[in-house]
Design a protein around this motif. Structure first.
Motif, PDB file in Angstrom:
ATOM      1  N   UNK A 271       0.821  -1.202   0.000  1.00 49.76           N
ATOM      2  CA  UNK A 271       0.000   0.000   0.000  1.00 49.76           C
ATOM      3  C   UNK A 271       0.868   1.270   0.000  1.00 49.76           C
ATOM      4  N   UNK A 272       2.010   1.195   0.644  1.00 48.09           N
ATOM      5  CA  UNK A 272       2.910   2.363   0.698  1.00 48.09           C
ATOM      6  C   UNK A 272       4.216   2.021   0.007  1.00 48.09           C
ATOM      7  N   UNK A 273       4.360   2.514  -1.197  1.00 50.12           N
ATOM      8  CA  UNK A 273       5.463   2.120  -2.065  1.00 50.12           C
ATOM      9  C   UNK A 273       5.814   3.315  -2.948  1.00 50.12           C
ATOM     10  N   UNK A 274       7.085   3.693  -2.960  1.00 49.30           N
ATOM     11  CA  UNK A 274       7.521   4.826  -3.787  1.00 49.30           C
ATOM     12  C   UNK A 274       7.850   4.349  -5.192  1.00 49.30           C
ATOM     13  N   UNK A 275       7.956   5.307  -6.096  1.00 54.36           N
ATOM     14  CA  UNK A 275       8.351   4.986  -7.473  1.00 54.36           C
ATOM     15  C   UNK A 275       9.741   4.351  -7.477  1.00 54.36           C
ATOM     16  N   UNK A 276      10.649   4.888  -6.654  1.00 58.85           N
ATOM     17  CA  UNK A 276      12.023   4.352  -6.619  1.00 58.85           C
ATOM     18  C   UNK A 276      12.011   2.891  -6.170  1.00 58.85           C
ATOM     19  N   UNK A 277      11.202   2.598  -5.148  1.00 57.74           N
ATOM     20  CA  UNK A 277      11.120   1.215  -4.665  1.00 57.74           C
ATOM     21  C   UNK A 277      10.551   0.308  -5.747  1.00 57.74           C
ATOM     22  N   UNK A 278       9.538   0.794  -6.461  1.00 62.52           N
ATOM     23  CA  UNK A 278       8.935  -0.014  -7.529  1.00 62.52           C
ATOM     24  C   UNK A 278       9.977  -0.342  -8.597  1.00 62.52           C
ATOM     25  N   UNK A 279      10.811   0.646  -8.945  1.00 62.83           N
ATOM     26  CA  UNK A 279      11.834   0.408  -9.969  1.00 62.83           C
ATOM     27  C   UNK A 279      12.849  -0.632  -9.496  1.00 62.83           C
ATOM     28  N   UNK A 280      13.198  -0.545  -8.210  1.00 64.70           N
ATOM     29  CA  UNK A 280      14.107  -1.555  -7.646  1.00 64.70           C
ATOM     30  C   UNK A 280      13.517  -2.955  -7.769  1.00 64.70           C
ATOM     31  N   UNK A 281      12.237  -3.078  -7.421  1.00 60.52           N
ATOM     32  CA  UNK A 281      11.569  -4.382  -7.506  1.00 60.52           C
ATOM     33  C   UNK A 281      11.552  -4.880  -8.940  1.00 60.52           C
ATOM     34  N   UNK A 282      11.219  -3.965  -9.858  1.00 63.34           N
ATOM     35  CA  UNK A 282      11.152  -4.338 -11.269  1.00 63.34           C
ATOM     36  C   UNK A 282      12.493  -4.864 -11.754  1.00 63.34           C
ATOM     37  N   UNK A 283      13.561  -4.160 -11.391  1.00 69.49           N
ATOM     38  CA  UNK A 283      14.900  -4.580 -11.845  1.00 69.49           C
ATOM     39  C   UNK A 283      15.297  -5.917 -11.237  1.00 69.49           C
TER      40      UNK A 283
END
Lengths: 410, 410
Positions: A271-283
């Motif tokens: 529920x609480x997730x930044x764009x930077x964190x999302x990019x890390x997960x994606x990579x």
């Protein structure tokens, strides 16, 4: 088990096979399709007309108005609970917050007391009944976490209950996860680091005895820190277990970074997730498991789904079945809430409860393709968008695990 | 039917009897309670210890961890539909509005086409299967509306299907409602007044043949006006039928005033309701039937529940089961949404699905008290707040209509 092949034909076969996906049919659906089952596996997937002609010897199940999908996979549950926290639920509905509930004796520690008091047989009996209800909804695989024991003996007893239920081939297949870091038990007297170190010791025996395939930790404001989780999860990695994380339910306190660092199979809640964190997960190729029943119960805003999409994070949707924040047994209800409240497309929701969920658990199921286990659902519904409607009842005609019926419409 | 009395004892007996209600127990609950059933009716309600001592001859069902309630009463459904509008649901979830859906061939008229094409047998078969699933959830009485025929023959065929299903005592009891004014059929060519006059003619035969106990009309912006509804509903009153209204789902266009004028049994939806209208309803003793699954599907804000409370309007909660805006079969799911999204208390939700729902339908059920029919549910849940959790599966041990089991846990 009979050696006669079985042929199941349906108005629509939703394979979830990426090899069949097209822009028009992201779920790789086949109109008037069929599957051929030999033993416990799928031998062929194709047009019903072709398979019926090629296999006159097969036993036939035909449902021209029905839809065939992979069996649903519930990748985040606390299903090995006993007892009820219904009064806490009523308090929450009336506006009580987390602390007020904890003060009234509620929360995870309330379930801990019930679970510590329960025998192995009682745990197994409750879990088996719950899994049968889940199977009736179309669920053929369930991840089940410990985390209501919070001492070595009871954490092990919960996992032993999962192992016992897992021996029954008439139930969904089970994936056990050790979640010692679910809450701090009262006897730890506030020492979260010390408790994490003990969990890292317990996990040795748990891994050695094959009682868990994953380790999980609840990393959040008011729960454990990323550093505390690392003590347990890094050890889990060394012992060959996979890693999952409860991450960002109330705040991002570093769980996503830890998940990327450890190559976690999934981060759950978000529920609480930044764009930077999302990019890390994606990579890092970490999947995000969304839990819409929990945010429904807690009255929370949805996770940033569009941010996850843009970052290329693959989405899982799970029930979070637990007695406190998601007192449900229905993965289909989670899909209905995911579509309505999170804005997931029908395809995202269904892939999140089949192919992506299975992949996050390391299971070979979740797709209909030759060679895959014959875990499937024949729905009494004409198309996949009907599956995500909020029926509130089982709408299946037949549910199979490894080619064997584990539920059917009465 | 056996003449041996039956005694059912439960950890908690939630009578919903106003004669037993206290500020502490608004639902008139009895800890360690029991009921005695003689024939089809309740003969006694009281403490388990007393009844067990007084009636050693009775057959016993004991569930010390369970809860006994009146059978649930679903007071607003369109359950006699056939076909599916799942694609329309997916469009709606993706943001499509009412008009876009109508242009794509969706909406009530889509169901009208499917229903007109269906035989009586097909309607009965579909309805019976649906009612069995509802019974498994704890529902012992269901109001069922016509309104997908929109011509005399098909409206009658829908009501005949309800009558046929109603002959089966192993299903919930049924209350048929004529809802000719549900939508304008294409052949009416935009003439709403003319169509209302025809409905007022059809209702003569429908009332004469005992095919409906109520008449209903969909009065709203984009639907029928209060004046058009009066043509049908006033005639219904003269013929001895009760009146219900779809009111204020999108706008208050005079339905509440008409309901008060006609002494309607209920106004249903109520998302858009002024304080003045609420006061009118309260004075006229008209109940408000809330339909949380519809506002969930439509993404609408809740009705003004506090305004209704202040005006002393009694609340009913119903499933609105229909293939478009509430594709559900679960009254318990409606209760879960009512508690979470509408802010209903557990007691309001449960009374709204038992005593108040039954009263709005003129049924003698919905309470556990001596003399009432033995329509009841033995839940595999420890207290009433657990009943409104979003389980998404049946959680009953036993469901009885008139003292006879119509569903039980497998």
């Amino acid at each position: 088990m009979s050696t006669q092949p079985k042929l199941i034909a349906a108005g629509r076969v939703v394979t979830c096979d990426p090899g069949r996906a097209t822009p028009q049919e992201p779920l790789g659906a086949i109109e008037q399709g069929a599957v051929l089952i030999e033993g416990s596996c799928l031998a062929q997937v194709g047009l019903a007309a072709d398979l019926l002609r090629q296999h006159p010897e097969a036993a036939r199940i035909e449902h021209p108005d029905g839809t065939l999908t992979p069996g649903l996979v519930d990748a985040h549950t606390h299903a090995a609970w006993v007892g009820s926290r219904a009064r806490e639920y009523a308090m929450r509905m009336a506006g009580a917050g987390y602390e007020q509930i904890a003060q009234a004796g509620g929360g995870i520690v309330a379930s801990m007391r019930a679970v510590r008091a329960a025998s192995l047989d009682e745990m197994v009996r409750t879990l088996v009944a719950r899994l049968r209800r889940m199977a009736a909804l179309g669920v053929t695989a369930v991840e089940v976490k410990s985390g209501y024991g919070l001492d070595e003996a009871t954490e092990r007893r919960q996992l032993e209950a999962v192992a016992r239920a897992g021996e029954d081939a008439s139930l969904p297949r089970l994936v056990p996860t050790f979640l010692g870091l679910h809450a701090l038990p009262p006897e730890a007297a506030g020492d979260r680091h010390g408790y994490a170190r003990r969990c890292a010791e317990w996990i040795e025996g748990i891994a050695r005895d094959g009682l868990a395939r994953f380790a999980d930790a609840y990393v959040d404001r008011g729960a454990f820190s990323a550093a505390q989780a690392r003590i347990v999860l890094a050890r889990a990695r060394e012992l060959g277990l996979g890693v999952r994380l409860h991450a960002g339910q109330f705040a991002d306190v570093g769980a996503f970074e830890l998940a990327a660092e450890l190559g976690a199979a999934s981060v759950d809640h978000c529920e609480h997730l930044s764009e930077a964190a999302a990019l890390q997960l994606g990579e890092a190729g970490v999947r995000a498991a969304l839990l819409p029943v929990a945010s429904f119960t807690l009255g929370q805003a949805p996770p940033p789904v569009e941010t996850l999409r843009r970052a290329g994070v693959r989405l899982v949707v799970a029930s979070d079945a637990n007695p406190g924040t998601a007192p449900t047994e229905s993965l289909p209800l989670a899909l209905a809430l995911g579509v309505r409240s999170y804005g997931l497309s029908v395809a995202e929701a269904l892939l999140g409860a089949t192919r992506e969920a299975a992949a996050s658990l390391g299971l070979p199921t979740g797709v209909l393709r030759p060679g895959a286990p014959a875990d499937l659902v024949l729905w009494d519904l004409p198309e996949e968008s009907a599956i995500v409607q909020p029926w509130g009842v089982p709408r299946v005609r037949l549910v199979m695990r490894e080619g064997r019926a584990i539920a059917q419409a009465s």
